[in-house]
Each structure stands twice: as structure tokens, then as C-alpha cells.
Design an enzyme around this catalytic site. Structure first.
Site, PDB file in Angstrom:
ATOM      1  N   HIS A  79      59.807  52.913  22.881  1.00  0.00           N
ATOM      2  CA  HIS A  79      58.403  53.188  22.537  1.00  0.00           C
ATOM      3  C   HIS A  79      57.804  54.143  23.567  1.00  0.00           C
ATOM      4  CE1 HIS A  79      54.097  52.552  21.855  1.00  0.00           C
ATOM      5  NE2 HIS A  79      53.979  52.131  23.100  1.00  0.00           N
ATOM      6  N   ASP A 108      50.268  86.770  19.929  1.00  0.00           N
ATOM      7  CA  ASP A 108      51.258  85.692  19.839  1.00  0.00           C
ATOM      8  C   ASP A 108      51.516  85.200  21.249  1.00  0.00           C
ATOM      9  OD1 ASP A 108      53.641  84.101  19.243  1.00  0.00           O
ATOM     10  OD2 ASP A 108      53.699  85.219  17.365  1.00  0.00           O
ATOM     11  N   TRP A 144      61.263  52.640  30.511  1.00  0.00           N
ATOM     12  CA  TRP A 144      61.331  54.118  30.478  1.00  0.00           C
ATOM     13  C   TRP A 144      61.449  54.677  31.887  1.00  0.00           C
ATOM     14  CZ3 TRP A 144      58.095  58.209  32.133  1.00  0.00           C
ATOM     15  CH2 TRP A 144      56.926  57.817  32.788  1.00  0.00           C
ATOM     16  N   TYR A 259      49.262  63.341  34.607  1.00  0.00           N
ATOM     17  CA  TYR A 259      48.249  64.386  34.440  1.00  0.00           C
ATOM     18  C   TYR A 259      48.689  65.441  33.454  1.00  0.00           C
ATOM     19  CZ  TYR A 259      45.865  61.785  37.872  1.00  0.00           C
ATOM     20  OH  TYR A 259      45.241  60.749  38.496  1.00  0.00           O
ATOM     21  N   SER A 270      36.381  69.437  26.734  1.00  0.00           N
ATOM     22  CA  SER A 270      35.446  70.423  27.273  1.00  0.00           C
ATOM     23  C   SER A 270      35.125  71.526  26.282  1.00  0.00           C
ATOM     24  CB  SER A 270      36.018  71.054  28.549  1.00  0.00           C
ATOM     25  OG  SER A 270      36.279  70.065  29.508  1.00  0.00           O
ATOM     26  N   THR A 330      37.677  63.489  39.190  1.00  0.00           N
ATOM     27  CA  THR A 330      37.575  62.948  37.840  1.00  0.00           C
ATOM     28  C   THR A 330      36.114  62.606  37.532  1.00  0.00           C
ATOM     29  OG1 THR A 330      39.733  61.968  38.250  1.00  0.00           O
ATOM     30  CG2 THR A 330      38.625  61.321  36.234  1.00  0.00           C
ATOM     31  N   ARG A 452      54.121  42.119  32.380  1.00  0.00           N
ATOM     32  CA  ARG A 452      54.450  43.016  31.270  1.00  0.00           C
ATOM     33  C   ARG A 452      55.943  42.885  30.949  1.00  0.00           C
ATOM     34  NH1 ARG A 452      54.598  48.962  34.135  1.00  0.00           N
ATOM     35  NH2 ARG A 452      55.067  49.611  32.021  1.00  0.00           N
TER      36      ARG A 452
END
Lengths: 535, 299
Positions: A79, A108, A144, A259, A270, A330, A452
Site C-alpha cells: 500500500h 513542450d 516500505w 517534501y 498557491s 511552513t 502501527r
């Protein structure tokens, strides 16, 4: 460039394009490739989503009802790999393919054949990865993050997974190079770097992050591969190696990767908030600098993913403080978005609704992120459902909502047709309610002590898990509406105007609708550029 | 405000944020927040968590308030006209850069103080080596020659099998019970040395406020000191994905008085086989023993 030029002449001003399979297999057009990326991402989103539903079905009640714990671990691992590398990253590359040339006044992408190659690597990569579901030993089940020694216990899936990751990495790097070259070399005369729409800026910075860290991931998984097959012991303590070193290398890739998934979302939001506030983006330059600061900081915070491995006190303090610093740029971005809406004239079309949900829910994910940065508290939160809630808040109503907002926003320009606003809004409300019912209770579960990556849990966690699973089905099945609304728009939507949003600015809206096959065959004049720009 | 009232208030705040508060009638719906715990550190950590939470609430009230205000006050449908001259303000940018920095410094100071306390492992009275195995824990009371394995209790193990037909609700402490709990005395600084035999595990007891990874070839340490009078059973589980049965290796710590502990320990040494027969331990660890380990590169 010479090729592009002859191409343009040969086709005159008509949109002649190859037909049938060849159009897609040999595609060099940025729109065709962008479409393929987006369709691919959508397919992976549903496959990864189906796996999430298997997970949530098993967690609906305590006790094992449906799957073996080993298969459950494969589901969480797959997943994540599918959603990160198959859905979100290709969706951003698809949006970059569509929008960057249109926004900088280019015909392009700079490197069309490379573009073709970087897309076509993906189906092969994910075929390899998905094949692991059918090999002896099953799909990778070590998470993962592939932490050794656990990841080295995989069966035949191991080499397939590693090579799939290599292919995804090459694809991402090539896509990133293309974006950098296009933005730096193909801007129309008069379009300075600080005139570019913020989506181009965030993608430019994302592209540099990709080029910097995808090779690091490739190195890490190659070391795993040699540990597995060739007797090295980079990560095996019995041979003088160190399993923790893998985590350092992995998260040196992994944090910038976070990020990579979210910076383009900042770009899309934005674009959308000013359009529907009918007001220029507040603090454009500070937005650019904040994005660059976030990208820089992303390289020096990696160990906050591994506070529990036992680092020296000084190391823990450093990574706590550097992580907390991310809140500053942030915050600047969130404040700038708020100030953009302030004294605006706001309307609530579907793209704006998704952007507003992004604003609220990404900020909420930011709060839990700030809490996670506090090392002593992180000793409780780490590897609990609190973390699961945190990163899903920034990735689903964060990155995924921004992708959807972008698709709704630009779809009229792409297809020349409007989507059905009613169904779009229905999709928005079901998604937003679903995502909160799905992920908010996971904060409670984590704080109450649920780790988890477990297929079964003690009965004290039963209630909120049931709520979360109900939210998962609501969120999951409402995404079918997304496909329907796009499909019906393409088939039979109302014709869209050249500038379907009255407040929209940027070069893409100066093109006719639908956008011509070779976006800007001649560069836009300076007056067109200044008409398009608004900041 | 008393601690109790504050805890109740914060639990309520979590519930309101979840907008599911009306459902809190059922007892377990109330499991919304981090446990305060029973050790000195767990209380400090909980307090830190709540401080951070209230900071986030305060900032959230401001930021979300600003967003909601804008969305309501400047609706086009209500005839709002955009002020397109409002494009930037250096003063505003400085203000909303500097204020967050100040808030972060205020947050970081108590966090650093607690962290330093957590890392202070001096003057521990008992050392226990905890080794993670797929999928059970091994406890070794260093210098006492008392060691045993601790695995998922049989009732849970039977109930948790796929298609077992046993309702988990009918099993007491489903998945949170072991055959042999770790036994420690109250009011004693206990040092836990963590390592693992096969893959990485993590030892987590929420009531002790602490988790740490158990890594093959590395030795990590953590300490806890259960407050006097807090005897009882405390439950946790492995927190680092460690393979197929990661979800099925719980931790139970039985906290007893110092006298009870001495009696228990003596009984163990005399060969009472209640907790675990040491003979079932694998003959030789294939990974280096603690003594043979190089100074682990952990930085």
C-alpha cells in the site's frame, strides 16, 4: 530544440497527432505524457486503495477474520509503495508535464524523448513490484522502509522489489531533470524566475530534491541487495555492519521524499487560492523563500524518524530543534495563504473547496508533526497509530487533495469541457467527511497505546478501529465519483471558456481552450506575459 | 486546576476535535489520550505532551479562526470586493516568522530538560537485559542468574488464529497477556538493556512513558522508576515491525513491593519453575554477546 522546431513546422498550426497505440507508445508530447502519468497514478491510487481497504477490513474488529498476518504485512508494505511511488509521485510528474510548459510559455518539455522513457519505465517497475504478490514467500512484508534485518527475510520477492525501486528511482530522476531543464531554459523571453507561477517554483525545488536523494535510496537498496545475495554485511551486526546505518541512509532519502510529495501541493494551492479569492497571492517572494528553506531543512532532520534507535543526547537535541524549525517556513506559507483570502472575494467551486480542506487538514497534520518533533513525547508516539494519523493527514487531505484540486482546476483547460460542479462538490464533501472519520480516531488509538502495523489488537482498541474502518470505506468508495466526474466531463461536459475561472491568472489561461497540442508554438509576447501575471 | 481536572478537560478537547463526543457513553470510547503513567518520567512526558497539545490548540484557534473568518466575511456571494492592492507586507512576514520562533524556543526548553532526565541512567539499582526474538521476549536479570522467556498467553494465542471461532471479547486481556511477566519492584530505578536476536523489535510499555528499539548487535538502554504504591500489572507490546507475528508479542510488567520482589527473586534462584525454564533458551546466541560487542556506532 531543433527537433521540436521542425516538428512544429511539419504540423503547421493544426493539432495533427499520431493515432492509436503509437500515439501513446511513442509519445513525446508533454500533454500525452502528462495524461499517461495521471491515468497511471489513478490506477495505482485505486490498487493501493484496495489494499488499504483490505487492511481496514481486517482491523474492523479484533480477531483475525480475513487474512494471514504475513499477508497483512504485505498489504501495508505494498500500500505504501504503491501510494508513494505509484500514485502521488507520478501524479505530480503528470501535472508538471501538463502545466510547466503552459505556465512558462514553452511549446513542450525540453527533453521529450527522455520524457517518454521516464514514463514508460513506470509500468515495468510496477509490474515487477505487483508480481511479487504471486511469488513464493509473497510480496515484501517488512514495511516500505525496508529495514534490515527484517527486509532480508523476504523470499523471492526481494530482488523484484529492489529492481522495481531502482526503475522508479531512475524514472523520477529523469522526470526531475526534464522539469529543471524546461524551467531553466524554456521560459519565454521576459518571464523571469520570479515571474513564474508558484507551481513551477515548487516543482523546480522538488526536482532538485529528487535529483539529490533518489540516488541515495538507490544506494541503500543496492547495499541491501549485496547483503542478501553477495555476502556483504553493510547492515549485519554479525559481520561488523550496523542495521541502524540503513535507517540513517534511508531517512536521508526519506525525509526529503516527504517534501517531494508535498511541495508541489503547496504550488497548486498557491495557484487556486488566489484565483477563487480574486486577489493576488500574498507574499509571493516569501513563499518562494519559504519553499526553499523547507527543502534545505529537509536534509538535516532525517533522524527524527528514528528517535528510538538510541542516539546520543546531542544528536537527539539537534534533530529535535532542526525539526521544530520546519514549523517556521511552513507557518509562513499558511499565514500567506490566509492573508491571500483576507479581503478577497471568495467563491467555493470544487477546486477551491479542496484547497480549503487542504489548508485546514494539512495544518492539523502539521500540529501533530510538531508534537512528534518533541523527543520525549515521541518516545510515546513513535510507531504508534498517532504517527499513522499524522502522516496520513499530511499525505491524503494534504498531497492527494491538492492533486485533486489541481485536476478540477485545470481540467477545463485540458479538455475544453467543464466538469459537473454538483458531482464535484459531492465528491469533495464525501471525501472530506470520510478522510476525517478515517484518520482522526487514529490519533486516539495511538495515544491509547496501539502500535502501527499490527493485524489484530486487544479489545480496548475496538471502538475507534471500527469508526476508522467505516470512514475508510466512505472515503475509498467516494473516489469512484472522482473518476466518474472526470469521465463524464471529458465525454459530455459543457464547453469551457478560455478563462473558465474569472479570477485565474497565469500564462496557461492566455491559451485557447482546450490548450493546443503544442502549447506555445511561438513564445508569448511580453504584453501577454504581463497580462497573465498578476503579482 | 488539578491534574485530574486537566486530564478530563484535555480528553474532552480531543473528543470535541473528533466531533464524535456524543458517542463517549461506552467506556472504551473514552480512551482518547496518552496515559499519565506510573513513573516519574511518564508523568513528565505526559505533561510535555499536554503542553504541546494546548499550544497546538491555541495556535489552531488563531489560525483556523483566521481562516474561518476570511471564508465567512469575504464571500463573493455576500458582495465582497477584493482588495487587489494587498500583495505583500514585510512587516507581517517578520512578525509571523519571529513569533513562531519564540513559541518554538518556549516549547523546546522543557522538552530538552525532560530529555536530559531521560538520558540520565546513573545510579540504577537493577539491570535487566531484554532480548527481542521473533516473536517473544527474553528477560535476563543481570548478576542474578534469573532468566526466562515471555510469550503470548495461550488463551490469546488460540483465539487469535485465523478462523479460530473464538470471540476475542471472551478472552480476558486478549493479546495483552503473557505466560511469564517481567517482575520488578516499585520505587526502584530499573535499567533495561535492550538488544535483539534476529530482527529489530521495540519494547514499549505506555504506562512507563517509554519505548526503545531492540536492535541485533546493538545495546540500547532505558530506565524507569515506578512510583511507590503503584504496584500492579502494566501492559505493552512490541512497537517495531518484526515480521509475521509482530502483533502477537505483548509485554507484561508486574510491579511488586520490594519485599515481594526479593521473595520472588529468591524463589526463582531456588529453581521454582513458575516463570520459564531457563533450559529452553537456545544454546548459544549467534549474535555477539553484550561483552563482545564493539562500541556500537549509533550516531
Amino acid at each position: 530544440m531543433a527537433n521540436t522546431a521542425t516538428h512544429d513546422h511539419a504540423h503547421d498550426h493544426h493539432d495533427h497527432k499520431p493515432h492509436g497505440l503509437k500515439r501513446w507508445l511513442y509519445a513525446t508530447n508533454h500533454k500525452d505524457i502528462g495524461t499517461m502519468y495521471l491515468v497511471f497514478a489513478c490506477v495505482m491510487f485505486f490498487l493501493g486503495g484496495a489494499m488499504a481497504l483490505v487492511i481496514r477490513a481486517e482491523l474492523f474488529q479484533p480477531g483475525l477474520q480475513f487474512v494471514d498476518p504475513g499477508f497483512y504485512n504485505s498489504m501495508t508494505t505494498m500500500h505504501a509503495l504503491l501510494m508513494i511511488f505509484g500514485a502521488v509521485m507520478p501524479a505530480w510528474t503528470g501535472l508538471a508535464n501538463w502545466m510547466v510548459p503552459m505556465q512558462v510559455g514553452a511549446p513542450d518539455m525540453a527533453l521529450p524523448r527522455l520524457n517518454n522513457f521516464s514514463f514508460w519505465l513506470l509500468p515495468f517497475a510496477f509490474t515487477l513490484l505487483l508480481l511479487t504478490l504471486f511469488v513464493p514467500g509473497g510480496a515484501p512484508a517488512g514495511g516500505w522502509t525496508l529495514y534490515p534485518p527484517l527486509s532480508l527475510q523476504a523470499g523471492d520477492s526481494f530482488p523484484l522489489t529492489i529492481f522495481a525501486i531502482h526503475l522508479m528511482g531512475i524514472s523520477s530522476i529523469l522526470g526531475a531533470i526534464n522539469v529543471v531543464v524546461t524551467i531553466l531554459n524554456m521560459r519565454a523571453p521576459g518571464m523571469g524566475l520570479l515571474n513564474m507561477p508558484l507551481f513551477c517554483w515548487t516543482w523546480l525545488i522538488t526536482a532538485y530534491l529528487l535529483i539529490a536523494v533518489m540516488p541515495v535510496l538507490a544506494g541503500a537498496v543496492t547495499m541491501l541487495l549485496t547483503d542478501y545475495f553477495f555476502g556483504t554485511s553493510f547492515f549485519a551486526a554479525s559481520g561488523g555492519g550496523d542495521p541502524v546505518m540503513f535507517q540513517h541512509i534511508f531517512w536521508f532519502f526519506g525525509h526529503p521524499e516527504v517534501y517531494i510529495l508535498i511541495l508541489p501541493a503547496f504550488g497548486v494551492v498557491s495557484e487556486i487560492i488566489p484565483t477563487f479569492s480574486r486577489k493576488p497571492l500574498f507574499g509571493y517572494e516569501s513563499m518562494v523563500y519559504a519553499t526553499a528553506s523547507i527543502a534545505f531543512l529537509s536534509f538535516i532532520v532525517w533522524a527524527h524518524h528514528m528517535f528510538t534507535v538510541g542516539m546520543p543526547l546531542a544528536g537527539q537535541l539537534f534533530f529535535m530543534l532542526s525539526t521544530m524549525l520546519i514549523a517556521v517556513p511552513t507557518g509562513v506559507k499558511v499565514f500567506n495563504w490566509c492573508a491571500t483570502m483576507w479581503k478577497g472575494s471568495i467563491s467555493f467551486e470544487t477546486p477551491m473547496l479542496f484547497a480549503i480542506a487542504f489548508l485546514f487538514l494539512f495544518t492539523l497534520g502539521g500540529f501533530s508533526g510538531l508534537m512528534l518533533a518533541i523527543v520525549p513525547a515521541d518516545f510515546q508516539y513513535h510507531d504508534s497509530y498517532f504517527v499513522v494519523a499524522h502522516f496520513h493527514y499530511v499525505l491524503v487531505p494534504g498531497a492527494v487533495f491538492a492533486i485533486m484540486a489541481g485536476v478540477y482546476y485545470w481540467l477545463p483547460k485540458w479538455t475544453g469541457r467543464m466538469y459537473n460542479e454538483k458531482i464535484g462538490k459531492l465528491h469533495f464533501w464525501l471525501s472530506t467527511i470520510g478522510v476525517n472519520v478515517l484518520f482522526f480516531p487514529q490519533h486516539f488509538l495511538g495515544l491509547a497505546g496501539m502500535p502501527r502495523r499490527i493485524p489484530d489488537y486487544s479489545t480496548q482498541f475496538a471502538d475507534w478501529n471500527m469508526v476508522s474502518s467505516l470512514g475508510a470505506s466512505l472515503f475509498g468508495f467516494s473516489q469512484l465519483l472522482f473518476v466518474y466526474v472526470i469521465w463524464s466531463a471529458v465525454r459530455s461536459g459543457e464547453k469551457a471558456a478560455d478563462r473558465p475561472w474569472e479570477g485565474a491568472h497565469g500564462l496557461e489561461w492566455e491559451l485557447p481552450t482546450p490548450a493546443p497540442y503544442h502549447s506555445w508554438e511561438t513564445p508569448p509576447t511580453r504584453s501577454v506575459i504581463s497580462h497573465g501575471a498578476m503579482h | 486546576m488539578t491534574r485530574h481536572a486537566r486530564t478530563a478537560l484535555s480528553a474532552t478537547a480531543f473528543a470535541i476535535l473528533g466531533s464524535l463526543a456524543p458517542l463517549a457513553a461506552h467506556a472504551e470510547w473514552g480512551n482518547l489520550n496518552m496515559p499519565v503513567g506510573v513513573t516519574v518520567l511518564s508523568k513528565e512526558i505526559h505533561a510535555l505532551h499536554m503542553t504541546m497539545f494546548w499550544w497546538c490548540v491555541a495556535i489552531g484557534v488563531f489560525v483556523f479562526g483566521w481562516m474561518i473568518w476570511s471564508l465567512v466575511a469575504f464571500r463573493k456571494s455576500q458582495g465582497a470586493k477584493p482588495d487587489t492592492t494587498m500583495t505583500h507586507s514585510t512587516k507581517a512576514e517578520i512578525v509571523w516568522t519571529v513569533i513562531p520562533v519564540v513559541i518554538l524556543v518556549i516549547m523546546a526548553i522543557p522538552a530538552a530538560r525532560t530529555l536530559i532526565a531521560i538520558e540520565d541512567t546513573r545510579n540504577t539499582e537493577i539491570s535487566i537485559k531484554v532480548t527481542g526474538y521473533q516473536w517473544k521476549w527474553h528477560y535476563d536479570y543481570l548478576g542474578e542468574d534469573v532468566k526466562f522467556f515471555s510469550s503470548l498467553a495461550r488463551a490469546s494465542d488460540e483465539a487469535r488464529q485465523l478462523g479460530s471461532g473464538v470471540n476475542p471479547e471472551s478472552v480476558e486481556n486478549y493479546l495483552r497477556d503473557v505466560d511469564n511477566p517481567l517482575v520488578v519492584p516499585e520505587d526502584t530505578k530499573v535499567r533495561v538493556l535492550l538488544t535483539a536476536q534476529d530482527v529489530i523489535h521495540a519494547w514499549w510499555v505506555p504506562a512507563f512513558g517509554m519505548k526503545k528499539d531492540a536492535i541485533p548487535g546493538n545495546v540500547n538502554e532505558l530506565w524507569f522508576k515506578v512510583e511507590k504504591g503503584k504496584t500492579g500489572l502494566y501492559r505493552g507490546q512490541c512497537a517495531e515491525l518484526c515480521g509475521r507475528d509482530h502483533g502477537f508479542m505483548p509485554i507484561v510488567v508486574k510491579v511488586v513491593t520490594k519485599d515481594e520482589y526479593r521473595t520472588w527473586l529468591a524463589g526463582q534462584k531456588a529453581g521454582e519453575s513458575t516463570p520459564a525454564d531457563a533450559s529452553s533458551e537456545p544454546a548459544a546466541d549467534s549474535s555477539p554477546t553484550i561483552a563482545a560487542l564493539p562500541a556500537a556506532p549509533q550516531g
